[in-house]
Write an enzyme that holds these catalytic residues in place. Structure first.
Site, PDB file in Angstrom:
ATOM      1  N   ASP A  33      31.039  28.631  28.773  1.00  0.00           N
ATOM      2  CA  ASP A  33      29.788  29.901  28.190  1.00  0.00           C
ATOM      3  C   ASP A  33      28.910  30.082  28.162  1.00  0.00           C
ATOM      4  OD1 ASP A  33      29.790  27.916  26.248  1.00  0.00           O
ATOM      5  OD2 ASP A  33      30.269  28.656  24.920  1.00  0.00           O
ATOM      6  N   SER A  34      27.954  28.582  29.437  1.00  0.00           N
ATOM      7  CA  SER A  34      26.525  28.557  29.611  1.00  0.00           C
ATOM      8  C   SER A  34      26.507  30.010  30.202  1.00  0.00           C
ATOM      9  CB  SER A  34      25.983  27.446  30.581  1.00  0.00           C
ATOM     10  OG  SER A  34      27.278  27.809  31.321  1.00  0.00           O
ATOM     11  N   ASP A  40      36.041  27.923  28.768  1.00  0.00           N
ATOM     12  CA  ASP A  40      35.528  27.473  26.867  1.00  0.00           C
ATOM     13  C   ASP A  40      36.112  28.690  26.821  1.00  0.00           C
ATOM     14  OD1 ASP A  40      33.515  25.464  26.477  1.00  0.00           O
ATOM     15  OD2 ASP A  40      32.086  26.235  27.880  1.00  0.00           O
ATOM     16  N   LYS A  46      38.812  24.320  27.466  1.00  0.00           N
ATOM     17  CA  LYS A  46      37.769  23.661  26.099  1.00  0.00           C
ATOM     18  C   LYS A  46      37.439  24.350  24.461  1.00  0.00           C
ATOM     19  CE  LYS A  46      33.339  23.092  28.267  1.00  0.00           C
ATOM     20  NZ  LYS A  46      32.219  23.011  26.525  1.00  0.00           N
ATOM     21  N   GLU A  86      34.900  23.032  21.205  1.00  0.00           N
ATOM     22  CA  GLU A  86      33.465  22.154  20.980  1.00  0.00           C
ATOM     23  C   GLU A  86      33.844  21.715  19.497  1.00  0.00           C
ATOM     24  OE1 GLU A  86      29.703  24.122  20.886  1.00  0.00           O
ATOM     25  OE2 GLU A  86      30.566  24.455  23.114  1.00  0.00           O
ATOM     26  N   GLU A 106      27.819  15.586  25.774  1.00  0.00           N
ATOM     27  CA  GLU A 106      26.655  15.835  26.131  1.00  0.00           C
ATOM     28  C   GLU A 106      25.661  15.868  25.463  1.00  0.00           C
ATOM     29  OE1 GLU A 106      26.924  20.154  25.915  1.00  0.00           O
ATOM     30  OE2 GLU A 106      24.632  20.599  26.090  1.00  0.00           O
TER      31      GLU A 106
END
Ligand code: KIV
Length: 270
Positions: free
Chosen positions: A51-52, A90, A118, A120, A187
């Site tokens: 999602d960057s 993501d 993925k 978070e 991260e």
């Protein structure tokens, strides 16, 4: 640096085997078919549709505006260009807030071509991880600096610097492994903490800004190519010294991860 061979049919089993044999693997973000093909042909084992993309493609100042439609579109593009890398995608901000949402959205990413989703978080994503794992959806849990929580964290800062926070990260990582996570991504944490987490877990650990001891390394593609507007400490531009343009830069990145010359001390938080 040595030429790398193409990534061939990489699976979670491949990554587990690499961890048990003490081998390092290389991961990069990818958002389109053309780069997916260059990356998998250069031997990058894991491609992340991150999602960057909200920051590097869309120009937002965080990943929060990224939608499921964005993720599915870019996942489909990457799937078409990939030739053998493991594909991870993501779940974007607020797409795993309820059980129904989580299952529908993870299924959409898998149908679009993802092999792993993925998400978070720490302990609070243990139930979600179990929910997905029990239904056959592989999970990568993303801990440390979690960009979807940037407003709560108060910026893009290194996490786990104090002993209590570090201990909590180790315990929550173990909890997520027990809940069924197949991979952990760490991260922006101190190198010693990343080493402790990698040693404490059986599953492979991928690091970004987490020092040289994790099983795999990941970078944002635009950072490796030196086209991102900001350059955090852990970033290295591999294009500037490449003798063969972009494909050469990617091969050099893969070689540097495998021979452990990247990340070097200057890219690492202590
Ligand atoms: O979205 C992303 O690209 C990521 C990487 C920074 C690991 O999560």
């Amino acid at each position: 640096m040595s030429a790398q061979s193409k990534a061939t049919n990489i699976t979670l089993t491949t990554l587990n085997k690499m961890k048990s044999q003490g081998e390092k693997f290389a991961c990069l973000t990818a958002y389109d078919a053309c780069f997916a093909n260059i990356l998998s042909s250069a031997g990058v084992e894991v491609l992340l549709v991150g999602d960057s993309l909200g920051m590097v493609l869309q120009g937002h100042d965080s990943t929060l505006p990224v939608t499921m439609d964005d993720m599915v579109y870019h996942m489909q593009c990457v799937k078409r260009g990939n030739s053998g890398s493991l594909l991870m995608a993501d779940l974007p901000f607020m797409s795993y807030a309820s059980e129904v949402q989580t299952l529908e959205n993870a299924a959409s990413l898998m149908r679009a071509g993802a092999n792993v989703v993925k998400l978070e978080g720490g302990a609070w994503i243990a139930n979600t991880t179990r929910l997905l794992a029990e239904r056959g959806i592989p999970v990568c849990a993303h801990m440390g600096l979690t960009p979807q929580s940037v407003n709560r964290i108060g910026g893009f800062h290194v996490q786990g610097r104090d002993t209590n926070q570090a201990q909590l990260i180790i315990e929550e990582a173990q909890m997520l492994q027990e809940a069924g996570a197949n991979v952990l991504l760490l991260e922006c944490v101190p190198s010693k903490l990343a080493e402790a987490v990698t040693d404490a877990l059986e599953i492979p650990v991928i690091g970004i800004g987490a020092g040289p001891h994790t099983t795999g390394q990941i970078m944002v593609l635009h950072d490796v190519l030196g086209v991102s507007p900001i350059t955090p400490k852990f970033v290295k531009n591999f294009l500037q010294d490449s003798k063969d343009g972009i494909p050469g830069a990617i091969r050099d990145y893969v070689a540097a991860v495998k021979d452990q010359s990247f990340p070097a001390p200057e890219h690492t938080f202590n």
